[in-house]
Design an enzyme around this catalytic site. Structure first.
Site, mmCIF file in Angstrom:
data_model
loop_
_atom_site.group_PDB
_atom_site.id
_atom_site.type_symbol
_atom_site.label_atom_id
_atom_site.label_comp_id
_atom_site.label_asym_id
_atom_site.label_seq_id
_atom_site.Cartn_x
_atom_site.Cartn_y
_atom_site.Cartn_z
ATOM 1 C CG ASP A 119 -0.451 0.108 -7.137
ATOM 2 O OD1 ASP A 119 0.514 -0.431 -6.570
ATOM 3 O OD2 ASP A 119 -0.456 1.315 -7.446
ATOM 4 C CG HIS A 144 1.127 5.046 -1.943
ATOM 5 N ND1 HIS A 144 1.461 5.620 -3.146
ATOM 6 C CD2 HIS A 144 1.760 3.849 -1.921
ATOM 7 C CE1 HIS A 144 2.273 4.806 -3.801
ATOM 8 N NE2 HIS A 144 2.465 3.732 -3.080
#
Length: 614
Positions: free
Chosen positions: A338, A265
Site C-alpha cells: 500500500d 492513512h
C-alpha cells in the site's frame, strides 16, 4: 440468469462473527496450508516457461540501478508527458512527467486526480495520450521496459479516480446487496476495459477485506460485506471480470483490513484476530482471489500480532508477506505495498527505512515511497552492503518482468487515443451500469407501508447531506406528474439552527426525504445527522431516510418509518433511489452486513440478508 451464491443463516454482529470462527475455515474447504491452484494468467505450462526464460534474459541485461528502478511505483504531476509542472521540479528535480520517468526508470506510475494533486485525469483521450507519452519515455531510457500504469478505480463513492465520462459503477457493497455474481463480473469488466482503453494496465482492485466492524473508517462500503463466504465468491468474480476487461487485478489489503476503527492513512491499526479467526474471516477472500488467478496482492499497513509477534506493519513483516502469503498461501504473483506515504507506514519507518524493510519482507513493488531520491539511495545501499541480497532483488524484478510479459505490455505498450475517446463511457456500458445499480437498492424498513409513494399530488421536502445529492433527488421528484420538491441541504453535521429550519420546512410539506451519510462527519459519527432525522420525524410529516453510503446509519434513528440503503451516492444510485421511492423500481437488495444496535453491539437491529420489497 443471475447467479446467487448460497446464503445460509449468518452471524450478524462483529462478536458473533468472531466467536463463530471455529470450524468455519474447514466448512469453506480452506485449511491453513491449502494453496490455490497456479495463476491462470500465465496460461499453459509452455507459455509460462517461455515467459520465465524471456524475463531471465532481460534481467541479465539490466544494471543494478535499472533493477532498483523497477521496484518503484511513483506519481507524476500533470496531464501531458511533455508538459512542465512545478511539483515535478519540487519532488524530483526535473520538470515534465517524461523526464521523471527517464530519471528514475520506474517499474510503474500511478494516476491521481486533482483531489490529491497530480491532476492526471481530465478526459479519456488526454489520459490515453499521457499513458502513451509515459510509455515512450520508458521505452527510450534505460533497459527500455514498459511501465505498469496503475490506478485505484474500485467503483462506488469512496475510492475512485476517473469521473465521467468514465462509467460509474455502484461499488462493492452495493453489488453485494444485489447478490448477482453476473453483475459483479460485468461491473469489473466495464471498469477494466475502460481503463485498458486509456492505457491503464493495472487496477488496484478489488478490495478483499471482510468488513465486520461498523466503525471501520477506511473500508466500509469498499468491502463486499461482513460474510467471508460471500466476500470470497464476489472477490473471485471481480478478479474474473477485470481479466475479461484486459486489466490486471489486485486483491487488497492483505492480510485483511476489515476489523479496525483506525484509518491506516493516518495511524497504525492493530488487528487482534487469532490465527483461527484470520483463517475463517480474513484470509478466505485472498485464497479465493489466488485460486481465480489474481495478478497482484497489495499489503496493508496494519499490525497483526497473531501473525508476527514483533508487531511491525504487515507490509514490513517477513512472516506475513513471505511466510504466509508467498509460502503458505502459495501466491506466486506480484506483491505490492500500500502507499508508503501513509501514516501507517511513516509513523515508525522513515523514507530511508520503509522501502528497504518492505523489500526484505518480500514485497516486489514499492508504491509511493516518499522522498524518491532517498528511497532509491537506501535500496541501492542495502543491496551493495548485502542487507538485501542481490538474489532477493532479482526475484522481485523477475516477477515484475514476468507480470509485464504475461499482460502483453511489451508488444502492446500503446493505445489508440481516438478509440479511448469513443469507447470510455459508451452507451452500452452506461445502460448496463444503470441496470446493475437498480438491483442494488435495499429497502431495510417500511413501517406502515410508507413506500412506495403513490402518484397523488404532493409536496416533498428533500433534506440532508450532500448538495449535489439533495438537488438531484429533488429534481427527480419534481419531474414526476403532480409532485413538487424543495431541496434543503443541511451538511455533514447540521447545526441546531439548520435542524430547526429543516423541521419547520417539513411541516409545510406532505413528505420529507432525508439523505444521510454519517461517514461524512467523522467528528460526531453522524450524531447531528441523526438529530436532524429525529427532528423531522417530530414535525408530523411522513419521513423516508435514504442512506447513501454505510447502511449502519439507521443505528442512530431506528424508529424512522422508512429506510432505503444505496451504498453509494453516485448519480445512478440517486436515480435508482428516486425510482424506488415511487415504486417504479421494486427494491430487491439484501443487506450484505448485519446492523447491530448502537448501544449494544451484541444485539441485532437488522440481520445480514435482510431486505424488503413492495
Amino acid at each position: 440468469m443471475q447467479q446467487t451464491p448460497p446464503q445460509p443463516p449468518q452471524p450478524t454482529t462483529r462478536r458473533q462473527i468472531l466467536t463463530g470462527a471455529a470450524g468455519a475455515a474447514a466448512a469453506f474447504g480452506l485449511t491453513a496450508g491449502a494453496a490455490g491452484p497456479a495463476q491462470a494468467a500465465g496460461g499453459a505450462a509452455g507459455d509460462a516457461d517461455r515467459v520465465r526464460r524471456t524475463a531471465r534474459t532481460m534481467l541479465g541485461r539490466m544494471s543494478l540501478k535499472e533493477k532498483i528502478g523497477q521496484l518503484f511505483v511513483i506519481e507524476v504531476y500533470g496531464t501531458r508527458a511533455d508538459t512542465a509542472h512545478a511539483k515535478n521540479k519540487e519532488l524530483y528535480g526535473v520538470s515534465t512527467p517524461a523526464e521523471v520517468v527517464a530519471k528514475y526508470r520506474p517499474g510503474g506510475v500511478i494516476y491521481f486526480d486533482a483531489r490529491r494533486g497530480p491532476d492526471n485525469l481530465k478526459d479519456p483521450r488526454q489520459v490515453a495520450g499521457l499513458s502513451n507519452g509515459l510509455q515512450r519515455a520508458a521505452l527510450r531510457s534505460g533497459a527500455r521496459i514498459p511501465l505498469l500504469v496503475s490506478i485505484d478505480q474500485e467503483g462506488g463513492s469512496v475510492v475512485f479516480r476517473m469521473l465521467e465520462p468514465a462509467t460509474q459503477m455502484p461499488g462493492n457493497m452495493a453489488l453485494a446487496a444485489g447478490r448477482s455474481r453476473t453483475d459483479v463480473r460485468r461491473s469489473a469488466e466495464i471498469i477494466g476495459s475502460e481503463l485498458a482503453a486509456m492505457g491503464i494496465n493495472q487496477n488496484y482492485a478489488p478490495v478483499a477485506d471482510v468488513n465486520i466492524n461498523p466503525n471501520n473508517p477506511i473500508i466500509g462500503v469498499r468491502s463486499f460485506g461482513s460474510d467471508p463466504q460471500l466476500c470470497s465468491t464476489l472477490v473471485a468474480d471481480s478478479v474474473r471480470g477485470y481479466h475479461r476487461g484486459e486489466v490486471a487485478s489486485a486483491a487488497k489489503h492483505f492480510p485483511g483490513h476489515g476489523d479496525t476503527d483506525v484509518d491506516s492513512h493516518t495511524g497504525l491499526p492493530v488487528i487482534t484476530h487469532t490465527r483461527e479467526e484470520l483463517e475463517s474471516i480474513d484470509l478466505p477472500p485472498f485464497r479465493a482471489a489466488i485460486a481465480r488467478g489474481v495478478d497482484t496482492i497489495m499489503t496493508a499497513h496494519i499490525v497483526v500480532p497473531s501473525l508476527d509477534a514483533s508487531e511491525v506493519p504487515a507490509t514490513m513483516s517477513k512472516p506475513i508477506v513471505t511466510g504466509l502469503l508467498r509460502e503458505e498461501l502459495g501466491f506466486d504473483g506480484l506483491i505490492v505495498t500500500d502507499a508508503l506515504d501513509m501514516g501507517g507506514a511513516t509513523e515508525d519507518f522513515p523514507p530511508d527505512v520503509a522501502p528497504v524493510r518492505a523489500l526484505q519482507a518480500g514485497c516486489d513493488q514499492l508504491v509511493l515511497a516518499p522522498k524518491t531520491d532517498t528511497a532509491h539511495a537506501a535500496v541501492l545501499a542495502a543491496v551493495e552492503s548485502g542487507d538485501v541480497p542481490e538474489s532477493r532483488l532479482d526475484a522481485s524484478v523477475l516477477r515484475i518482468l514476468e507480470h509485464k510479459l504475461r499482460n502483453g505490455l511489451f508488444p502492446r505498450p500503446y493505445v489508440d487515443e481516438a478509440r479511448a475517446e469513443r469507447f470510455v463511457g459508451n452507451r452500452r456500458h452506461a445502460a448496463d451500469a444503470a441496470r446493475i445499480t437498480d438491483r442494488t437498492v435495499t429497502l431495510v424498513r417500511n413501517e406502515g407501508r410508507v413506500l412506495p409513494l403513490s402518484g397523488e399530488k404532493r409536496s416533498v421536502l428533500v433534506a440532508g447531506w450532500g448538495a449535489d445529492q439533495v438537488a438531484a433527488l429533488a429534481d427527480a421528484v419534481s419531474k414526476r406528474p403532480g409532485q413538487s420538491a424543495t431541496p434543503l441541504e443541511t451538511g455533514p453535521a447540521p447545526s441546531e439552527a439548520k435542524i430547526a429550519e429543516a423541521a419547520s420546512a417539513a411541516r409545510d410539506h406532505d413528505v420529507t426525504v432525508v439523505v444521510t451519510n454519517a461517514a461524512a462527519s467523522a467528528k460526531d459519527k453522524g450524531a447531528a445527522q441523526a438529530a436532524l432525522v429525529k427532528a423531522l420525524m417530530k414535525s408530523g410529516t411522513s419521513v423516508v431516510a435514504v442512506a447513501v453510503r454505510n447502511a449502519y446509519d439507521i443505528q442512530r434513528f431506528p424508529d424512522v418509518p422508512a429506510y432505503l440503503a444505496t451504498f453509494s451516492y453516485g448519480d445512478l444510485s440517486i436515480a435508482s433511489a428516486a425510482d424506488a421511492l415511487y415504486g417504479d423500481l421494486n427494491p430487491s437488495g439484501r443487506l450484505p452486513v448485519g446492523i447491530p444496535t448502537l448501544d449494544d453491539p451484541e444485539k441485532t437491529l437488522y440481520d445480514f440478508g435482510d431486505g424488503l420489497s413492495y
